[in-house]
Design a protein around this motif. Sequence first.
Motif, PDB file in Angstrom:
ATOM      1  N   THR A  11       8.638  17.330 -50.531  1.00  0.00           N
ATOM      2  CA  THR A  11       7.519  17.435 -51.470  1.00  0.00           C
ATOM      3  C   THR A  11       7.060  16.046 -51.912  1.00  0.00           C
ATOM      4  OG1 THR A  11       8.416  19.531 -52.251  1.00  0.00           O
ATOM      5  CG2 THR A  11       6.777  18.454 -53.651  1.00  0.00           C
ATOM      6  N   GLN A  12       8.052  15.199 -52.199  1.00  0.00           N
ATOM      7  CA  GLN A  12       7.708  13.842 -52.650  1.00  0.00           C
ATOM      8  C   GLN A  12       6.982  13.061 -51.545  1.00  0.00           C
ATOM      9  OE1 GLN A  12      11.414  12.217 -54.162  1.00  0.00           O
ATOM     10  NE2 GLN A  12      11.706  14.020 -55.479  1.00  0.00           N
ATOM     11  N   ARG A  13       7.437  13.290 -50.315  1.00  0.00           N
ATOM     12  CA  ARG A  13       6.762  12.620 -49.190  1.00  0.00           C
ATOM     13  C   ARG A  13       5.316  13.099 -49.077  1.00  0.00           C
ATOM     14  NH1 ARG A  13       4.819  13.856 -44.585  1.00  0.00           N
ATOM     15  NH2 ARG A  13       5.562  16.003 -44.570  1.00  0.00           N
ATOM     16  N   ARG A  14       5.143  14.407 -49.167  1.00  0.00           N
ATOM     17  CA  ARG A  14       3.779  14.961 -49.035  1.00  0.00           C
ATOM     18  C   ARG A  14       2.892  14.458 -50.172  1.00  0.00           C
ATOM     19  NH1 ARG A  14       3.934  21.159 -48.654  1.00  0.00           N
ATOM     20  NH2 ARG A  14       1.725  20.836 -48.188  1.00  0.00           N
ATOM     21  N   TYR A  15       3.488  14.275 -51.367  1.00  0.00           N
ATOM     22  CA  TYR A  15       2.710  13.743 -52.494  1.00  0.00           C
ATOM     23  C   TYR A  15       2.253  12.316 -52.197  1.00  0.00           C
ATOM     24  CZ  TYR A  15       1.829  11.655 -57.071  1.00  0.00           C
ATOM     25  OH  TYR A  15       1.272  10.970 -58.122  1.00  0.00           O
ATOM     26  N   LEU A  16       3.204  11.511 -51.728  1.00  0.00           N
ATOM     27  CA  LEU A  16       2.876  10.113 -51.458  1.00  0.00           C
ATOM     28  C   LEU A  16       1.883   9.967 -50.293  1.00  0.00           C
ATOM     29  CD1 LEU A  16       6.364   8.380 -51.798  1.00  0.00           C
ATOM     30  CD2 LEU A  16       4.405   8.108 -53.316  1.00  0.00           C
ATOM     31  N   GLN A  17       2.008  10.850 -49.326  1.00  0.00           N
ATOM     32  CA  GLN A  17       1.131  10.744 -48.148  1.00  0.00           C
ATOM     33  C   GLN A  17      -0.145  11.564 -48.309  1.00  0.00           C
ATOM     34  OE1 GLN A  17       3.725  11.635 -44.795  1.00  0.00           O
ATOM     35  NE2 GLN A  17       4.679   9.616 -44.884  1.00  0.00           N
TER      36      GLN A  17
END
Lengths: 267, 179
Positions: A11-17
Amino acid sequence: MSPNTYSKEETQRRYLQGELTEKDRMAFEAWLVDHPEVANELHALQALDQKISLAAQAPTPEPTGQMDQRFYAMLAEASVPQATVLDKLLGLFKLPQIRRFAYGAGLVTAGVFVGHYGHLLQQQDDLETFRIQSQQQQIQALAVLSMLEMPSANKRIMAIQLAGMNEAPDDPVFDALLNTLVQDDNVNVRLEALEVLANHSDKEQVRIGLLNAITQQQSPTLQVALSQLMLALKEKAAVTPIKELIEKPDVMEEVKQQLNQTINELI
Amino acid sequence: MLQVKSGETDKLGLLYERHKKALYGFYYKMCRSVSLSEDMVQTVFIKILQSKHTFIGNGQFVTWMFHIARNVMHDHYRKNKHAHLQVGENQGEQMPDQFDLESNIETQHSVDHLFQALSLMSIEKRELLVMSRMEGMKYKQIAEIVGSNENAIKVRIHRALKELKSLFDQLEAGAIHVA
């Protein structure tokens, strides 16, 4: 997106990307307010991303002129047409020893080809000659057979002479000559036939025909001529038919004496 | 490239002029060495010439070129296992003047630490960050270059970024030093 997934790396990756929907992004940012440690970590990653972008903008030192020089030297070398296999083979022939050997081998090969071609031509000529000869013989045989049927004795003699010109007449010609020897009315014709047949007495068909003809001859001339031929051929099988001939009442006394002499010589 | 493939070798000069800076820039960001970057650019174009028949023309030439470039770089690091120790050899003399200005010392310092942190990473992770964050390539194109799928590349880049942050923080704190 469930709040249960907010603490997950994905989820954090998708937020950052930037992969979250607007609604999910707002919900996640609201969750971050209550989770400052995660928020700080994500902000630090965003800051690092910016630092990388900044570093990427730092001017890169220009390559030296050597890079271009080396590339174009390589390109010039690569642009020269490479020698093909044929070129390499032709190059080999520039060596004197190989060139001499190649010339020699070439001459031998050419000689073999010419010889073989000549042989083929000769074979072709022989076949053609044989074909023409066969054709001529067939025509000659037909002429002989048809002329022997003619009423003129001269024509029949010519036919027999024509047959005599042939070194190896066909069997039908021999049959015709043997019939002529026995049946022809003219003595001269029969004598001519005997003369031609005598030349082929080595042939079994002719020899048997001559033996059979002995008892059937009524002309004294032919009776004597046949017996002389049998003597010349040393044909002992002729004794019996000659004896039979002697027994015949119409045989002249002089002829009987001649025949008896032949029998004695043959025995 | 299709013309080069069909035998017009001299057309490779056009491709070289068009892409040499991008390729050189990529290599320089990876190794921070002018001479090594130039060598690898040269090697890439030799490889392009040698393997021109394998270019099928369906994809972009740039993707194919970077695929070869990546192989060249991996070959180099395989043959020179300690080459990463030389990374940063040019950084002091190669940095532009404005980065030497007193007002930008902090920024310069930070950029130095960033490249040092990158140099401590594996070549596979470093190349992902350089292609994605410095060269501005799309995830899809990177996936094609390295032979992977887009989602896997996104995850690998995120993790590489986290590792880079850890190394960068340690350099900033003076916990580790790069020779």
